[in-house]
Design a protein around this motif. Structure first.
Motif, short mmCIF file in Angstrom:
data_model
loop_
_atom_site.label_atom_id
_atom_site.label_comp_id
_atom_site.label_asym_id
_atom_site.label_seq_id
_atom_site.Cartn_x
_atom_site.Cartn_y
_atom_site.Cartn_z
N PRO A 54 -11.69 -1.21 -7.61
CA PRO A 54 -10.35 -0.51 -8.28
C PRO A 54 -9.39 -1.23 -6.79
N GLY A 55 -9.39 -0.95 -5.88
CA GLY A 55 -8.30 -0.99 -4.91
C GLY A 55 -7.78 -2.57 -4.94
N VAL A 56 -7.06 -3.12 -3.42
CA VAL A 56 -6.29 -3.94 -3.34
C VAL A 56 -6.66 -5.37 -3.52
N GLN A 57 -6.80 -6.25 -4.57
CA GLN A 57 -6.85 -7.61 -4.67
C GLN A 57 -6.80 -8.09 -4.10
N GLY A 58 -5.41 -8.38 -3.23
CA GLY A 58 -5.15 -9.63 -2.12
C GLY A 58 -6.30 -9.21 -1.12
N HIS A 59 -6.91 -8.28 -0.98
CA HIS A 59 -7.43 -7.89 0.36
C HIS A 59 -9.16 -8.55 -0.36
N TYR A 60 -9.29 -7.86 -1.23
CA TYR A 60 -10.48 -8.59 -2.26
C TYR A 60 -11.09 -9.84 -2.23
N THR A 62 2.31 0.35 -4.43
CA THR A 62 2.06 1.44 -5.56
C THR A 62 0.93 2.44 -5.24
N SER A 63 0.13 2.21 -3.74
CA SER A 63 -1.20 3.15 -3.72
C SER A 63 -1.91 2.60 -4.42
N PHE A 64 -3.30 3.02 -3.43
CA PHE A 64 -4.50 2.81 -3.97
C PHE A 64 -5.68 3.67 -3.43
N ARG A 113 0.34 3.43 -12.55
CA ARG A 113 0.94 2.96 -11.36
C ARG A 113 2.01 1.62 -11.89
N TYR A 114 1.77 0.24 -12.02
CA TYR A 114 3.06 -0.37 -12.19
C TYR A 114 3.46 -0.18 -13.59
N GLU A 115 3.33 0.69 -14.08
CA GLU A 115 4.21 0.79 -14.60
C GLU A 115 4.87 2.10 -14.32
N ALA A 159 3.99 -1.01 8.05
CA ALA A 159 2.91 -0.30 6.54
C ALA A 159 2.89 0.94 6.58
N ASP A 160 2.58 1.68 5.47
CA ASP A 160 2.63 2.67 5.35
C ASP A 160 1.17 3.32 4.46
N ILE A 161 0.79 4.25 4.76
CA ILE A 161 -0.27 5.11 3.71
C ILE A 161 0.22 7.08 3.91
N LEU A 162 -0.26 7.10 3.03
CA LEU A 162 0.28 8.53 2.69
C LEU A 162 -1.05 9.73 2.68
N PHE A 197 4.97 -10.69 0.64
CA PHE A 197 3.64 -10.05 2.71
C PHE A 197 1.97 -10.23 1.14
N VAL A 198 1.73 -11.27 1.94
CA VAL A 198 -0.20 -11.48 1.70
C VAL A 198 -0.84 -12.12 3.14
N THR A 199 -2.30 -11.78 2.59
CA THR A 199 -2.57 -12.31 3.57
C THR A 199 -3.92 -13.76 2.67
N HIS A 200 -4.30 -14.43 3.15
CA HIS A 200 -5.03 -15.42 3.19
C HIS A 200 -5.92 -16.24 3.99
N ALA A 249 3.33 -6.80 -2.00
CA ALA A 249 2.45 -7.32 -1.71
C ALA A 249 1.35 -7.25 -2.14
N GLY A 250 1.54 -6.65 -4.10
CA GLY A 250 -0.07 -6.59 -4.74
C GLY A 250 -0.35 -8.36 -5.36
N ALA A 251 -1.01 -7.83 -5.56
CA ALA A 251 -2.03 -9.16 -5.84
C ALA A 251 -2.93 -9.66 -6.97
N SER A 252 -2.86 -8.16 -8.03
CA SER A 252 -3.57 -8.50 -9.19
C SER A 252 -2.23 -9.09 -9.35
C1 LIG Z 1 -1.24 -7.48 2.90
C2 LIG Z 1 -1.10 -5.75 2.00
C3 LIG Z 1 -0.33 -5.41 2.79
C4 LIG Z 1 -0.43 -4.11 2.12
N1 LIG Z 1 0.39 -2.78 2.63
C5 LIG Z 1 0.35 -1.56 2.22
C6 LIG Z 1 0.59 -0.68 2.30
O1 LIG Z 1 1.22 -0.45 4.07
N2 LIG Z 1 0.93 0.87 2.00
C7 LIG Z 1 0.17 0.57 1.08
O2 LIG Z 1 0.18 2.09 1.02
N3 LIG Z 1 -0.23 -0.45 -0.12
C8 LIG Z 1 -0.42 -1.59 0.63
N4 LIG Z 1 -0.31 -3.05 0.26
C9 LIG Z 1 -0.85 -2.97 -1.17
C10 LIG Z 1 -0.26 -3.43 -2.84
O3 LIG Z 1 0.52 -3.06 -2.01
C11 LIG Z 1 -0.66 -2.91 -3.42
O4 LIG Z 1 -0.41 -1.46 -3.70
C12 LIG Z 1 -2.31 -2.45 -3.70
O5 LIG Z 1 -2.60 -3.57 -3.47
C13 LIG Z 1 -2.13 -2.54 -5.31
O6 LIG Z 1 -1.81 -3.67 -6.07
P1 LIG Z 1 -2.76 -5.10 -6.52
O7 LIG Z 1 -4.12 -4.39 -7.25
O8 LIG Z 1 -1.63 -5.82 -7.15
O9 LIG Z 1 -2.65 -5.84 -5.88
C14 LIG Z 1 -1.02 -4.06 1.05
C15 LIG Z 1 -1.31 -5.13 0.31
C16 LIG Z 1 -1.48 -6.45 1.11
C17 LIG Z 1 -2.20 -7.42 0.33
#
Ligand SMILES: Cc1cc2nc3c(=O)[nH]c(=O)nc-3n(C[C@H](O)[C@H](O)[C@H](O)COP(=O)(O)O)c2cc1C
Length: 445
Positions: free
Chosen positions: A338-344, A140-142, A161-163, A60-63, A248-251, A230-233
């Motif tokens: 606004p952030g990661v839908q999958g984690h929410y 797509t970063s968030f 971001r998705y576009e 995994a990675d972030i910036l 890749f997804v978490t549940h 891993a985008g879940a929106s």
């Molecule tokens: C299980 C999981 C792991 C992710 N790992 C990363 C990561 O390593 N780096 C990152 O920038 N985003 C990561 N994300 C974020 C997504 O890939 C995606 O960019 C973000 O969820 C925004 O998309 P969404 O709005 O469709 O959820 C992760 C998301 C999930 C659910």
């Protein structure tokens, strides 16, 4: 429910080139190796995974170091939380490539902050140097903190971001296809190094990118790297259904994993794809030991090592919401994040079912996803088998709670049992990551 499937599972190992694997307290575990800035740490990890016949190592990675919790990096760096430190995953994977022969190598790279040309080039290089083992976790970063590291005052909104990601993928694919498979001749007599008639410009002109091409690297062994997403929106799911080879997804439950699996396979069909060409790997944190009691004792140690603030700090940046501003003993309210839908979705389900207050939720989140995989090898194997048979997954993203000990236990105790039940390979059948995943090599388009 159809349980007649006889194919075997796929296993990927989730890690970061930093302090956390599956559990925020993991780096403090007495059996954890804190030498995480050394090459040996990663080559050892790769060799261990190959010994366990894993499909791939996923980094995994972030910036940016996240600063969403209390507008400060303090909690992340002080507690060694998920975003505290990250080496560049492509460099780490190059080292792992040289120390392994079969293991897939997956790097997370954002489509929001780079240009397609250097990314297509870097991934083609890794695919060549590893003889067909590269994968790309397309994110797509968030985080606002990431935008601030790339000269932007505001990050792009999710739709943009998705576009940008769609066009980014189109351009990278054109670049990988800019050489015919047989363009490189290396004919020393004629001489003909490469055939100019088999290499062409792409002349891409789009909203986000303008790229002439061709790539200055020949077509990669896998045609293109394996795509992970891993985008879940809604937008993220659609993107994954079109592009991803692996999701890749978490549940937080088997039921939500089943619903997601069914939906994503159906979406893949809507995109004209064979649903089996999309592999879905939920993340799990197995805590396995010789006996159930020993595994539970390990879990207690890890719970004790995990600071709720570390989990809340990470959840804050994942949701892009400052959770330090909320009452810590009350539950997470329903909201649009606004952030990661999958984690929410994961924590909202947990909040609904268990009524955890925010601090308790932070502690839970810090320990890692899904607590069903704690026990002796028989129990963990059986739970994995049940999930696989129930069509909740095509395999798992294994997030061990500490490294390398957690992984050594998994490889020593669980992998042989999966193999005995014909649920997992004993040997690699092929050489490329596409071979391991049973995915076709894409033709040039
Ligand atoms: C299980 C999981 C792991 C992710 N790992 C990363 C990561 O390593 N780096 C990152 O920038 N985003 C990561 N994300 C974020 C997504 O890939 C995606 O960019 C973000 O969820 C925004 O998309 P969404 O709005 O469709 O959820 C992760 C998301 C999930 C659910």
């Amino acid at each position: 429910m159809n349980t007649s499937r006889n194919d075997s599972m796929h296993l990927a190992a989730f890690a970061l080139a930093g302090p956390v694997s599956g559990c925020h307290g993991g780096w403090r575990h007495p059996a954890a190796d804190t030498n995480l800035l050394s090459a040996g740490y990663y080559t050892r990890l790769g060799q261990l995974l190959e010994q366990g016949r894993f499909d791939m190592l996923f980094l995994a990675d972030i910036l940016a170091i996240p600063r969403r919790y209390g507008n400060s990096i303090d909690s992340q760096v002080r507690l060694g939380a998920l975003g505290a430190l990250r080496l560049d995953p492509m460099i780490v994977l190059s080292i792992v490539a040289a120390a392994t022969r079969h293991l897939g190598l997956a790097s997370t790279i954002s489509t929001s902050y780079f240009d397609p040309y250097p990314i297509a080039r870097a991934l083609a290089s890794l695919d060549h140097l590893s003889a067909g083992r590269a994968a790309w976790n397309i994110v797509t970063s968030f985080q606002q903190a990431e935008a601030a590291n790339f000269g932007l005052t505001e990050q792009l909104d999710r739709n943009e971001r998705y576009e940008r990601a769609e066009e980014f993928l189109e351009v990278t694919c054109k670049l990988w296809d800019s050489w015919d498979d047989d363009a490189l001749k290396l004919d020393t007599q004629t001489p003909l190094f490469a055939d100019p008639a088999k290499i062409r410009s792409i002349n891409h002109q789009g909203k986000w990118f303008s790229v002439q091409g061709p790539l200055n690297v020949s077509r990669p062994p896998q045609g293109r790297p394996v795509f992970i997403q891993a985008g879940a929106s809604g937008r993220g799911r659609d993107f994954a259904a079109r592009w991803a080879d692996v999701i890749f997804v978490t549940h937080s439950s088997l039921e939500s994993a089943q619903a997601f699996y069914k939906e994503m396979k159906e979406r893949a069909v809507q995109h004209g794809r064979d649903p089996d060409s999309l592999k879905i790997l939920p993340g799990i944190v197995p805590i396995v030991a010789e006996t159930e009691a020993m595994a539970l004792a390990q879990e207690d140690i890890l719970k004790g090592l995990t600071d709720p603030e570390a989990g809340l700090s990470t959840l804050s940046y994942h949701l892009d919401i400052d959770l330090s501003a909320f009452p810590q003993d009350e539950v997470l309210p329903d909201m649009d994040v606004p952030g990661v839908q999958g984690h929410y979705q994961e924590v909202a389900e947990l909040t609904r079912k268990r009524g955890l207050g925010l601090r308790a939720l932070g502690h839970h989140y810090g320990i890692g996803p899904l607590r069903d995989f704690v026990g002796d090898a028989d129990k963990v194997t059986e739970t994995m088998r049940t999930w696989h048979a129930a069509r909740a997954c095509d395999g798992f993203m294994i997030q061990v709670p500490y490294l390398p000990g957690g992984l050594e236990n998994f490889v020593r105790l669980v992998v042989p049992r999966l193999q005995d039940q014909n649920l997992f390979r004993r040997e690699y059948d092929g050489t490329t990551l596409r071979d391991h995943l049973g995915l076709a090599r894409p033709e040039r388009s």
